[in-house]
Design an enzyme around this catalytic site. Structure first.
Site, PDB file in Angstrom:
ATOM      1  N   LYS A  16      41.448  62.911  40.871  1.00  0.00           N
ATOM      2  CA  LYS A  16      41.335  63.354  39.359  1.00  0.00           C
ATOM      3  C   LYS A  16      39.923  63.556  39.013  1.00  0.00           C
ATOM      4  CE  LYS A  16      43.056  59.601  37.448  1.00  0.00           C
ATOM      5  NZ  LYS A  16      43.486  58.647  38.607  1.00  0.00           N
ATOM      6  N   ARG A  91      47.391  54.977  29.662  1.00  0.00           N
ATOM      7  CA  ARG A  91      47.732  54.314  31.066  1.00  0.00           C
ATOM      8  C   ARG A  91      49.339  53.586  30.715  1.00  0.00           C
ATOM      9  NH1 ARG A  91      43.679  53.323  34.610  1.00  0.00           N
ATOM     10  NH2 ARG A  91      41.470  53.512  33.605  1.00  0.00           N
ATOM     11  N   ARG A 130      35.588  54.670  52.256  1.00  0.00           N
ATOM     12  CA  ARG A 130      34.144  54.997  51.553  1.00  0.00           C
ATOM     13  C   ARG A 130      33.244  54.033  51.910  1.00  0.00           C
ATOM     14  NH1 ARG A 130      35.878  55.566  45.488  1.00  0.00           N
ATOM     15  NH2 ARG A 130      37.304  57.507  45.531  1.00  0.00           N
ATOM     16  N   ARG A 163      32.021  49.366  48.543  1.00  0.00           N
ATOM     17  CA  ARG A 163      31.930  48.675  47.330  1.00  0.00           C
ATOM     18  C   ARG A 163      33.041  47.694  47.056  1.00  0.00           C
ATOM     19  NH1 ARG A 163      30.551  54.086  43.924  1.00  0.00           N
ATOM     20  NH2 ARG A 163      32.493  54.201  44.929  1.00  0.00           N
ATOM     21  N   ARG A 174      45.219  47.877  42.280  1.00  0.00           N
ATOM     22  CA  ARG A 174      45.048  49.077  41.516  1.00  0.00           C
ATOM     23  C   ARG A 174      46.388  49.849  41.419  1.00  0.00           C
ATOM     24  NH1 ARG A 174      39.706  51.494  42.679  1.00  0.00           N
ATOM     25  NH2 ARG A 174      40.103  52.991  40.981  1.00  0.00           N
TER      26      ARG A 174
END
Ligand SMILES: [Zn+2]
Length: 224
Positions: A16, A91, A130, A163, A174
Site C-alpha cells: 500500500k 478499518r 526486512r 525492527r 496484525r
C-alpha cells in the site's frame, strides 16, 4: 475533471505504501495516512489535534469521531480539492459507515476502494525478512535484497537489525486483526460497487499500471 476520492485497503505488506507514493506522483493526490495525520495534528495543536493528543498520550485509541473530524479537516485543504488517497482508515464496518455519512454531508463521495491482495505467507515473508541498518536505516531483505555480507550493511558496514514491528509473531498478530476486523470491509464496499481488486503479489510497477488503467476508466465514466 471529476474528483478521485480513494481508499487504499489491504493487509500489511501488500504494498500500500509503495502504491500510495506512485499514485501521489502520478495524479497529484495527497496521501492521507491516518497515522501520520494524527501525529501531525497532535503536533500542530488544533482543537481536534489536542483532543487526539490526550488519547495518544495515554496510549489509548483515538475515538472514531475525532479521527473522522481530522480527516475531514485534512480533506478541506486545497491540495485535496481534486481528490485524496486515504490509507489506514476505515478499518472496521462501523468506521466505514461513519466516514461515508460524513463525506456525504460534505458533498463528497468515494470514487473507488483499491484493494491490494496478498496471501498471508507472502506478507510474512516480505515483512519478517526486512533488515535495517543501525546507522543510516538502509533497508535490505534476507531473500529479495540480501546484503553482500550477511548481517552487515553494504554501504556503511554497520550491523543490520530487525525492527520489533517486523517480527514474525507481530506480523501474524496484525494479520489476525486484519482478517477479523478489516476484511469484512471488502464485502461492504463490494456491495456498494466501489471495490476494485489488485494482485499485490505482482511487482509494484505492474500493480501501479493496473491501478492507473482502472482510474482512467473510472474518470471517463464519471465525466460522461
Ligand atoms: Zn547502512
Amino acid at each position: 475533471m471529476s474528483e478521485l476520492n480513494l481508499i487504499l485497503l489491504g493487509p500489511p505488506g501488500a504494498g500500500k505504501g509503495t502504491q500510495a507514493t506512485l499514485l501521489t506522483e502520478d495524479f497529484g493526490l495527497p496521501h492521507v495516512s491516518t497515522g501520520d495525520m494524527l501525529r501531525a495534528a497532535r503536533d500542530a495543536g488544533s482543537e481536534l489535534g489536542l483532543a487526539a493528543k490526550e488519547y495518544m498520550d495515554k496510549g489509548e485509541l483515538v475515538p472514531d469521531a475525532v479521527v473522522i473530524g481530522l480527516i475531514l479537516e485534512r480533506l478541506a485543504d486545497d491540495d485535496a480539492r481534486d481528490g485524496f488517497l486515504l490509507d489506514g482508515f476505515p478499518r472496521t464496518i462501523e468506521q466505514a459507515g461513519a466516514l461515508g455519512q460524513q463525506l456525504e454531508g460534505h458533498e463528497r463521495r468515494l470514487t473507488a476502494v483499491l484493494l491490494l491482495e496478498a496471501p498471508d505467507e507472502l506478507v510474512v515473508q516480505r515483512i519478517s525478512g526486512r533488515r535495517i541498518c543501525r546507522k543510516e536505516g538502509h533497508v535490505y531483505h534476507v531473500d529479495f535484497d540480501p546484503p553482500k555480507h550477511p548481517g552487515h550493511c553494504d554501504i556503511d558496514g554497520s550491523e543490520l537489525e530487525q525492527r520489533d514491528d517486523d517480527r514474525e509473531d507481530t506480523v501474524r498478530n496484525r494479520l489476525d486483526v486484519y482478517h477479523a476486523q478489516t476484511e469484512p470491509l471488502i464485502a461492504y464496499y463490494e456491495e456498494r460497487g466501489l471495490l476494485r481488486r489488485f494482485d499485490g503479489t505482482r511487482s509494484p510497477r505492474q500493480v501501479h499500471e493496473r491501478i492507473r488503467a482502472t482510474l482512467a476508466t473510472l474518470r471517463l465514466e464519471e465525466d460522461l
